[in-house]
Scaffold this motif. Sequence first.
Motif, mmCIF file in Angstrom:
data_model
loop_
_atom_site.group_PDB
_atom_site.id
_atom_site.type_symbol
_atom_site.label_atom_id
_atom_site.label_comp_id
_atom_site.label_asym_id
_atom_site.label_seq_id
_atom_site.Cartn_x
_atom_site.Cartn_y
_atom_site.Cartn_z
ATOM 1 N N GLY A 89 0.743 -1.260 0.107
ATOM 2 C CA GLY A 89 -0.058 -0.033 0.081
ATOM 3 C C GLY A 89 0.894 1.208 -0.025
ATOM 4 N N GLY A 90 2.082 1.263 0.091
ATOM 5 C CA GLY A 90 3.020 2.350 0.075
ATOM 6 C C GLY A 90 3.885 2.329 -1.170
ATOM 7 N N VAL A 91 4.782 3.192 -1.357
ATOM 8 C CA VAL A 91 5.943 3.230 -2.333
ATOM 9 C C VAL A 91 7.377 3.447 -1.783
ATOM 10 C CG1 VAL A 91 6.774 4.615 -4.196
ATOM 11 C CG2 VAL A 91 4.326 4.487 -3.924
ATOM 12 N N PRO A 106 14.596 -1.482 1.361
ATOM 13 C CA PRO A 106 13.864 -0.417 0.897
ATOM 14 C C PRO A 106 13.981 0.770 1.774
ATOM 15 C CG PRO A 106 12.303 -2.170 1.601
ATOM 16 C CD PRO A 106 13.903 -2.649 1.804
ATOM 17 N N ILE A 107 13.683 1.971 1.045
ATOM 18 C CA ILE A 107 13.452 3.248 1.535
ATOM 19 C C ILE A 107 12.107 3.723 1.308
ATOM 20 C CG2 ILE A 107 14.173 5.727 1.706
ATOM 21 C CD1 ILE A 107 17.173 4.585 1.060
ATOM 22 N N THR A 108 11.242 4.449 2.343
ATOM 23 C CA THR A 108 10.078 4.653 2.313
ATOM 24 C C THR A 108 9.942 6.097 1.367
ATOM 25 O OG1 THR A 108 9.283 3.595 4.138
ATOM 26 C CG2 THR A 108 7.867 5.329 3.032
ATOM 27 N N VAL A 109 9.117 6.088 0.199
ATOM 28 C CA VAL A 109 8.811 7.298 -0.535
ATOM 29 C C VAL A 109 7.353 7.895 0.240
ATOM 30 C CG1 VAL A 109 8.281 8.364 -2.794
ATOM 31 C CG2 VAL A 109 9.997 6.452 -2.326
ATOM 32 N N ALA A 110 6.475 6.977 0.239
ATOM 33 C CA ALA A 110 5.074 7.248 0.715
ATOM 34 C C ALA A 110 4.386 6.262 1.319
ATOM 35 C CB ALA A 110 4.365 7.810 -0.570
ATOM 36 N N MET A 118 -0.847 4.067 -1.776
ATOM 37 C CA MET A 118 -0.022 5.026 -2.773
ATOM 38 C C MET A 118 0.369 3.780 -3.738
ATOM 39 S SD MET A 118 -0.601 7.775 -1.494
ATOM 40 C CE MET A 118 -1.088 8.546 0.055
ATOM 41 N N ALA A 119 -0.021 4.376 -5.101
ATOM 42 C CA ALA A 119 0.384 3.193 -6.067
ATOM 43 C C ALA A 119 0.879 3.506 -7.323
ATOM 44 C CB ALA A 119 -1.306 2.331 -6.389
ATOM 45 N N VAL A 120 0.977 2.371 -7.993
ATOM 46 C CA VAL A 120 1.568 2.600 -9.543
ATOM 47 C C VAL A 120 2.446 3.784 -9.892
ATOM 48 C CG1 VAL A 120 -0.343 1.480 -10.772
ATOM 49 C CG2 VAL A 120 -0.244 4.116 -10.350
ATOM 50 N N PRO A 121 3.927 3.580 -8.975
ATOM 51 C CA PRO A 121 4.871 4.753 -9.081
ATOM 52 C C PRO A 121 5.617 4.975 -10.273
ATOM 53 C CG PRO A 121 5.635 2.924 -7.829
ATOM 54 C CD PRO A 121 4.250 2.424 -8.002
ATOM 55 N N ASP A 122 6.260 6.009 -10.628
ATOM 56 C CA ASP A 122 7.263 6.152 -11.542
ATOM 57 C C ASP A 122 8.487 7.049 -11.070
ATOM 58 O OD1 ASP A 122 8.538 5.823 -14.160
ATOM 59 O OD2 ASP A 122 7.556 7.605 -14.800
ATOM 60 N N VAL A 123 9.777 6.841 -11.479
ATOM 61 C CA VAL A 123 10.640 7.930 -11.140
ATOM 62 C C VAL A 123 11.553 8.357 -12.249
ATOM 63 C CG1 VAL A 123 12.385 5.874 -10.886
ATOM 64 C CG2 VAL A 123 12.538 7.865 -9.500
ATOM 65 N N LEU A 124 11.823 9.670 -12.275
ATOM 66 C CA LEU A 124 12.458 10.484 -13.261
ATOM 67 C C LEU A 124 13.566 11.101 -12.689
ATOM 68 C CD1 LEU A 124 12.222 11.449 -16.294
ATOM 69 C CD2 LEU A 124 10.913 13.304 -15.329
ATOM 70 N N GLU A 125 14.877 10.873 -13.343
ATOM 71 C CA GLU A 125 16.066 11.673 -12.826
ATOM 72 C C GLU A 125 16.185 12.970 -13.943
ATOM 73 O OE1 GLU A 125 20.791 11.165 -12.063
ATOM 74 O OE2 GLU A 125 20.057 10.115 -13.818
ATOM 75 N N LEU A 126 16.274 14.004 -13.429
ATOM 76 C CA LEU A 126 16.347 15.227 -14.142
ATOM 77 C C LEU A 126 17.654 15.624 -14.677
ATOM 78 C CD1 LEU A 126 13.913 17.453 -11.977
ATOM 79 C CD2 LEU A 126 13.209 15.938 -13.883
#
Length: 708
Positions: A89-91, A106-110, A118-126
Amino acid sequence: MNLYLQSLRALCVVGALILISCGINKAGSEGAGKVAGEAVKQDAGKRIVWDQSTLTKVSSVKANHRYTSYPRIIQLYDQSLLGIYEADGGVVTVKSRDLGGTWSEPITVALRDSGVNMAVPDVLELKDHTLLAFYNPRPSKNATGKRFGIRVKKSADGGITWKDEQLLYEAGYKFENGCWEPSAMQLPSGEIQVFFANEAEYTQSNEQNISLLRSKDNGLSWTKKPETVSFRKGSRDGMPVPLFLDKRKEMVFAIEDNGFGNFKPYLIRNTIKENWASPADASSENRTYALSEKIADSIYAGSPYLRQLGTGETILSYQGTEGRTNKMQFADMKVVVGDGQARNFGGKTTPFIIPANKSCLWNSLTVLGDNTIIAVTATNAYADRSEIWMIKGRLLPGEAGQSVMKKDTIFLADPTIFLDKETYYLYGTSSEKGFLVYESSDLKNWKGPVGANKGFALSKGESFGTKGFWAPQVFKHKGIYYMAYTADEQIAIATSNSPIGPFKQEVLKPLSGTGNQIDPFVFFDKDGKPYMYHVKLQKGNRIFVTPMKADLSDVLPEAATECISGTLPWENTENTEWAVTEGPTVIRHKDLYYLIYSANDFRNKDYAVGYATSDSPLGPWRKFEGSPIISRKQFHLNGSGHGDLFKDKSGNYQYVLHVHRSQTKVSPRISGLTGIKFKKQNGQADLLVAEESSLKILVTDNSKVAEK
């Protein structure tokens, strides 16, 4: 490790890689139900080979999450890998500093919050190397007053801490009026675009569009009103994954589209100039079916994911039921290969081998800096719960899945290339009649055979031997061209006034020596002394060196010295009593002698190339611990080996070699060429390294070679 996974590991050892590279997917006996009627067909285009030895669990064992799903992995600027996925249930995010071999806790994001997952995450490096994590709050039915939405958090320390949560968009309270699946990209201009599936606008119908939000300040602020970028009336566009095609200045995103029955992968595209000015509807030329080979409308093929290799090819994954029970809960991961325009996707393969009653869902792909492909999945195949697993693959070079053959492939085994007066000459094992020769001015365009006698540089009857014409070497010494070769399992030397022959002997005889001996290579040391490296067939194929007479008329057999034999695991993967080391080539580099050789029986798919070094041409030799340097692991073609090292016109080293005809057939063997170079090591001897992405299959416009 459960029994199924143990069996899979064992299968890998005895040859599962061949099945996977050919895209074979057999439904198991477990699981009842109707099997989808469309089999996985084989494509003539490029395809990926998956290395089952790299199968790795990404999700944490220690954390003991009951449910993990929707994984994504990216490679950061420091070459480490960052994974993100749902967990109870988290990210959370995890990190790997050894390219996926091991993963951190793991490190908690949310975290799940008051009935909201908190579902279906995506991550982007700028571009500034900060990270954005997008995710989708999804309230349960009893979470009163909670809405579906799109949120984002930021990390400025490589994913160690996540801060500054923003709510980018809110949809309805109910599941049927929610929003879903955020996925983002950053354009060269710096603009960030996040795409998501949105049904909040369709409260009275079962429809859904793809919406877009933008940020032009590195994610500090976002547009408020979503733009609709794709919508098929009466249908559900879902699960967008964007990609910027840099060379074409074009943007494209993959979706699942159920406009013609069950979900299928579609692509929506736009130019940078258009920049999503109008949505792609059902009739838009910017909406195209992704697969080159159509899947039946009734078969499920959803959740696509899109990426591009550094070499230009695009790759697309989806979860499909072809060859399986036609229900999403039995889908496995499929991967297809497209061109640089994100079109013509074919060459279907299945990265994960799973039972028929299991699944691989919510999959994704990533491409590393060396063009290694990582497939990552949420699967219940290896446990009683959904876990995150990954596997590595490489794109097969050329046009092959079952075979690397092209129309005019050159079929020469044990090849050698000789450069003379700006022309390259290619020789090798090919016929019981002697040795054919081809020529080229650029190592790309080959003519031939061009030998002086009906294409042959050396013909039976004009030099020693009646059969078994193997492994020639051609060199020039004091104005005369020499060919050292094997015939009748003996070694002979013939001469000519031209590299195309005819190579002849005045007296048809082999060199001196006892027993059967093959694979000659003549080496001249810095003082001009010649040495013959060769293979003796005695309790295995063993490499020897023998000093030669100064006039090259014979060897000094009483001075023969053994160099190496097959003693290491990689040199005898089938653990036979007759270990094979053969095909020697020797060069001198920085006062060190390098002996390049092949090991295993040539019919073994693990036939490969390694090297040893010595301070003297006579040894003793120290085998390089990092061998093999050329193998099917690098090029994903069976039987890669027995070649020759030479310098091209630019002074760069190249290695010509042969590979098997296909993943299942050995002969006729095919000639190929790869770059090879020395890599400096601080305080140590230079390493000899093959260029993995440089293998080229040699072809000619008139290749007519008879295999023995």
